[in-house]
Design a protein around this motif. Structure first.
Motif, PDB file in Angstrom:
ATOM      1  N   VAL A  58      32.878 -22.816  21.252  1.00 51.47           N
ATOM      2  CA  VAL A  58      32.415 -23.933  20.419  1.00 51.47           C
ATOM      3  C   VAL A  58      33.578 -24.488  19.597  1.00 51.47           C
ATOM      4  O   VAL A  58      33.761 -25.704  19.472  1.00 51.47           O
ATOM      5  CB  VAL A  58      31.259 -23.493  19.500  1.00 51.47           C
ATOM      6  CG1 VAL A  58      30.954 -24.569  18.453  1.00 51.47           C
ATOM      7  CG2 VAL A  58      30.009 -23.203  20.329  1.00 51.47           C
ATOM      8  N   LEU A  74      35.000 -28.308  19.717  1.00 57.36           N
ATOM      9  CA  LEU A  74      35.048 -29.133  18.510  1.00 57.36           C
ATOM     10  C   LEU A  74      36.462 -29.627  18.232  1.00 57.36           C
ATOM     11  O   LEU A  74      36.669 -30.778  17.823  1.00 57.36           O
ATOM     12  CB  LEU A  74      34.520 -28.336  17.308  1.00 57.36           C
ATOM     13  CG  LEU A  74      33.023 -28.031  17.303  1.00 57.36           C
ATOM     14  CD1 LEU A  74      32.676 -27.106  16.138  1.00 57.36           C
ATOM     15  CD2 LEU A  74      32.211 -29.322  17.210  1.00 57.36           C
ATOM     16  N   LYS A  80      23.206 -24.672  17.216  1.00 64.58           N
ATOM     17  CA  LYS A  80      23.232 -25.614  16.095  1.00 64.58           C
ATOM     18  C   LYS A  80      24.029 -25.060  14.926  1.00 64.58           C
ATOM     19  O   LYS A  80      24.872 -25.746  14.338  1.00 64.58           O
ATOM     20  CB  LYS A  80      21.804 -25.937  15.652  1.00 64.58           C
ATOM     21  CG  LYS A  80      21.749 -26.945  14.508  1.00 64.58           C
ATOM     22  CD  LYS A  80      20.323 -27.256  14.105  1.00 64.58           C
ATOM     23  CE  LYS A  80      20.295 -28.243  12.942  1.00 64.58           C
ATOM     24  NZ  LYS A  80      18.902 -28.547  12.505  1.00 64.58           N
ATOM     25  N   LEU A 117      27.778 -25.178  15.623  1.00 64.81           N
ATOM     26  CA  LEU A 117      28.370 -26.499  15.439  1.00 64.81           C
ATOM     27  C   LEU A 117      28.631 -26.784  13.962  1.00 64.81           C
ATOM     28  O   LEU A 117      29.700 -27.279  13.589  1.00 64.81           O
ATOM     29  CB  LEU A 117      27.454 -27.577  16.027  1.00 64.81           C
ATOM     30  CG  LEU A 117      27.294 -27.592  17.556  1.00 64.81           C
ATOM     31  CD1 LEU A 117      26.299 -28.662  17.986  1.00 64.81           C
ATOM     32  CD2 LEU A 117      28.638 -27.833  18.236  1.00 64.81           C
ATOM     33  N   GLU A 118      27.667 -26.471  13.106  1.00 63.78           N
ATOM     34  CA  GLU A 118      27.834 -26.729  11.673  1.00 63.78           C
ATOM     35  C   GLU A 118      28.961 -25.883  11.094  1.00 63.78           C
ATOM     36  O   GLU A 118      29.826 -26.380  10.356  1.00 63.78           O
ATOM     37  CB  GLU A 118      26.525 -26.429  10.942  1.00 63.78           C
ATOM     38  CG  GLU A 118      25.402 -27.405  11.287  1.00 63.78           C
ATOM     39  CD  GLU A 118      24.069 -27.003  10.655  1.00 63.78           C
ATOM     40  OE1 GLU A 118      24.007 -25.892  10.062  1.00 63.78           O
ATOM     41  OE2 GLU A 118      23.099 -27.772  10.765  1.00 63.78           O
ATOM     42  N   ASN A 172      32.477 -27.103  12.484  1.00 62.72           N
ATOM     43  CA  ASN A 172      32.961 -28.313  11.816  1.00 62.72           C
ATOM     44  C   ASN A 172      33.493 -27.983  10.426  1.00 62.72           C
ATOM     45  O   ASN A 172      34.506 -28.532   9.980  1.00 62.72           O
ATOM     46  CB  ASN A 172      31.840 -29.352  11.713  1.00 62.72           C
ATOM     47  CG  ASN A 172      31.699 -30.212  12.964  1.00 62.72           C
ATOM     48  OD1 ASN A 172      32.693 -30.557  13.599  1.00 62.72           O
ATOM     49  ND2 ASN A 172      30.470 -30.547  13.330  1.00 62.72           N
ATOM     50  N   PRO A 215      26.449 -33.608  17.304  1.00 62.51           N
ATOM     51  CA  PRO A 215      25.906 -32.951  18.500  1.00 62.51           C
ATOM     52  C   PRO A 215      25.860 -33.875  19.713  1.00 62.51           C
ATOM     53  O   PRO A 215      26.127 -33.445  20.840  1.00 62.51           O
ATOM     54  CB  PRO A 215      24.502 -32.524  18.061  1.00 62.51           C
ATOM     55  CG  PRO A 215      24.602 -32.371  16.582  1.00 62.51           C
ATOM     56  CD  PRO A 215      25.575 -33.408  16.130  1.00 62.51           C
TER      57      PRO A 215
END
Length: 760
Positions: A702, A706, A739, A742-743, A746, A755
């Motif tokens: 991930v 990103l 989810k 991803l948070e 970042n 997303p």
């Protein structure tokens, strides 16, 4: 080796070639070029100058004339041996004469002979040609004026086309170049870029459909001149109808109207999605001595072999799981990484990458024919269409034999070619791709090889297009006779230019229609265009000349006419060539000054002039980038040389570092090497990992996605395929924790990737 170039006198003084003036008219997708070469003989004796120079292989040379002492001498096009005899007879009788001929072996090398130029005399030679312009991945039309003619490796027993001449090297050229371009397109000229300094783009009207630009004054012709022309709407289908030549025989190619179609098939997005797990990918990489030369002679930068290694890294990481692959290196001999193509797994990928790192430019000359035969001798795998990727600087002497071998096996594979560095043979690179229904690319100067290679991989991974048919709808009494072959393969967004002859009478106010029909799977598709049957008054005979060149090339590469042998082919080629005044392998332009009242007095001195030769420069050593006779094949000595100067520290590309760490299934491991790319520590990364994530590889993957989307979006065309693999893997592994990953990702990286950007 002395650092000088061009024509040398007996006293090693340069040169009768004083300057080159080039005027280019770009109309739509075609360039009409007029080049004038100015000579001056400053010696006390008459001189014969021979100028060997490169030209784009699909150029159609249609005019040649000279001017001496205010007298214009117009050349005639004749059968090649007849033209040579005429030239020799003129020189032996003391007359002034000129001869322009295309190489017998490679259609991108020309030889201009200027005979009996008297002492103190000036002369200018003008040649004109038309050429189709290549379309780059970003939609730009590319025009290239080649300056570099690399010495080409010639197999034993063959005559070299471009053997180095004494005193010719990669030094500064003693003549200058004046270059101007007039650009016209109904859709508007958006911008122009070049690898050389240009004057500001000047529009010739408020609608921006016409513009002009020039090279900055004082330009030395010491590198290829590339012009990238951007139109406002480059991918619209177009049709140009051109009237026939009034003096030509009705019913002949030159006497009838011709239509030129430019078509851009567009596939539905779903149909153009790369296939996930099929294909056999074979990478054939040049390891000859000349690959140890810089990508460009004008700038410091990576060596050609270094760029090839980086590109192989990217390709290996971008291949889909379930496919097969192999890598060949070739020079005076060849080696394959594996006896046969192997399944793409973590183990085979690691084995290949280890061998890629050790690849050097240490295989001597450029013998590409034998590895091709070895590849074709191995059976194809059912369900895995073969895709051949060829990387070479194109310094090959047996070009036609190589192209013929590719064409012989065109039914079992597609061939994608990449010309690396200035001077790569356009005849070889374009010819192999055309014969193998693939796509050619050229990488020079500051070009990154990776985006161009990934464009071709995109083409290779597209689903096969079949049932390709070109239909014409024209008024009764009008017959359409195709000049071009219907394409055997189509790629999404790839331009196809086709020519056809119109026979019969027609009303110029009527309409014609052409449609290219094809199937993707079971779904039929069609690209069509309507056009008025009214000839364009601004094209001259451009379309006819290009069509004649296309027909000549088809005959020369096809090998037979109505079942007849080579003599019949030559007869037909000579007929078309002389009627259209378009040069071919079997014809040449010759001009004799018949107005000269007296013979040129004095012994004739022979001089060679050559386009600038590339050479490799290293501390305490300079040598030609010439594979001839294994000139640079010094495996133990050359690579083992040591110098007092300390090597410069290697600057690692973070994107390539990230790519090198990816596993075959698309995932990354969480370790110090990976997080250093993000300029973080492993502890920082572990500290931010969501508690519900049990697999550190999910978190690492991930973060990699990103970082690519957040900080290297400008290079997306390079990493898109490996990111698709990574995304597919992470979706299958992360589940509900995606989810929160991803948070947290970042937050750690300081990125703001949504997303939906990752198609989530």
């Amino acid at each position: 080796m002395r650092d000088c170039c061009g024509l040398l006198t007996l006293k090693n003084e340069p040169v009768p070639l004083k300057g080159i003036t080039v005027q280019v008219k770009v109309q739509g997708f075609v360039a009409d070029v007029c080049s004038t070469l100015s000579y001056e003989n400053s010696e006390s004796s008459p001189v014969e100058a021979v100028f060997v120079f490169p030209m784009e292989e699909d150029s159609s040379v249609y005019d040649f004339h000279a001017e001496i002492g205010g007298v214009k001498i117009q050349a005639e096009i004749r059968e090649k041996q007849e033209a040579r005899d005429t030239y020799d007879d003129a020189l032996s009788s003391g007359q002034q004469a000129f001869l322009l001929e295309e190489s017998d072996e490679s259609r991108d090398v020309f030889r201009l002979s200027v005979g009996s130029l008297p002492a103190g005399q000036k002369a200018s030679v003008c040649l004109s040609y038309v050429t189709e312009l290549a379309v780059e991945a970003d939609g730009a039309l590319r025009y290239c004026l080649p300056a570099v003619l690399n010495p080409r490796y010639t197999p034993a027993g063959s005559e070299s086309l471009t053997a180095p001449v004494s005193g010719a090297s990669g030094g500064p050229v003693p003549y200058s170049l004046s270059f101007s371009a007039h650009l016209a397109s109904p859709s508007g000229v958006a911008q122009v870029k070049s690898n050389c300094d240009l004057t500001p783009l000047e529009y010739l009207g408020g609608d921006k459909t016409q513009a002009q630009v020039s090279l900055s004054p004082g330009h030395k012709f010491d590198q290829d001149v590339e012009l990238l022309v951007y139109y406002s709407h480059p991918h619209q289908p177009t049709a140009i109808l051109e009237g026939g030549l009034a003096s030509a025989t009705p019913g002949s190619l030159m006497g009838d109207p011709l239509v030129m179609l430019s078509l851009y098939p567009e596939f539905p997005a779903a149909a153009s999605t790369p296939q996930p797990s099929c294909g056999e990918f074979i990478f054939l990489v040049d390891r000859s001595g000349s690959m140890d030369c810089p990508m460009s002679s004008m700038e410091s930068g990576p060596m050609r072999i270094e760029s090839a290694r980086d590109t192989l890294l990217l390709l290996l990481k971008s291949l889909p799981l379930g496919c097969f692959f192999n890598i060949y290196g070739f020079g005076s001999h060849f080696e394959a990484f594996f006896p046969e193509s192997v399944a793409y797994t973590q183990q085979t990928m690691d084995d290949a990458l280890g061998k890629v790192k050790g690849m050097g430019a240490d295989f001597g000359g450029t013998e590409i024919l034998e590895p091709l035969k070895d590849i074709y001798s191995k059976a194809c795998r059912p369900g895995h269409p073969r895709q051949l990727f060829v990387f070479t600087d194109g310094e090959v002497g047996n070009t036609k034999d190589v192209i013929s071998e590719v064409k012989k096996h065109a039914g079992t594979h597609r061939c994608f070619t990449f010309g690396i560095g200035e001077g790569a043979s356009t005849a070889l690179i374009k010819g192999m791709a055309r014969a193998g229904s693939g796509h050619p690319e050229f990488i020079t100067g500051q070009d990154r090889m990776q985006p161009k290679v990934m464009q071709s991989l995109r083409f290779a991974l597209q689903p096969a297009v079949n049932n390709i048919v070109l239909d014409w709808d024209v008024p009764a009494g009008l017959e359409v006779v195709p000049v071009s072959e219907t394409p055997k393969v189509l790629f999404r967004g790839h331009r196809s230019i086709l020519y056809a002859q119109l026979k019969g009478k027609f009303d110029e106010s009527a309409l014609g229609r052409a449609s290219l029909q094809y199937s993707l799977g079971d779904e039929p598709h069609k690209t069509e265009i309507s056009f008025k049957l009214q000839p364009d008054k601004h094209t001259g005979l451009t379309t006819h000349r290009l069509a004649a060149r296309t027909l000549i090339r088809s005959l020369e590469e096809g090998g037979s006419v109505e079942g007849e042998g080579g003599d019949k082919v030559k007869e037909r080629v000579v007929k078309i060539s002389t009627e259209a005044r378009v040069i071919s392998t079997h014809t040449a332009f010759v001009a004799v000054n018949k107005d000269l009242n007296q013979a040129v007095q004095g012994p004739l001195i022979h001089r060679n002039i050559r386009a600038r030769m590339m050479y490799c420069a290293m501390p305490q050593v300079a040598m030609f980038c010439d594979d001839q006779n294994d000139l640079m094949h010094m495996d133990s000595g050359f690579n083992a040389m040591s110098y007092d100067t300390a090597p410069e520290p290697e600057v690692k590309d973070p994107v390539l570092t990230l790519i090198s760490l990816q596993r075959a299934d698309g995932s990354w491991e969480l370790n110090e090497s990976l997080v250093s790319v993000f300029e973080k520590t492993e502890q920082e990364a572990i500290g931010k990992m969501p508690a519900e994530v049990s697999d550190r590889a999910v978190w690492a993957t991930v973060l990699a996605l990103l970082w690519l989307h957040g900080f290297r979006a400008d290079l997306k065309e390079e990493w898109e395929f490996l990111a698709m693999k990574a995304l597919s893997w992470v979706k299958a592994q992360a589940g509900a924790s995606l989810k929160s990953c991803l948070e947290a990702g970042n937050s750690l990286l300081g990125s703001k990737v949504e997303p939906q950007t990752l198609s989530l």
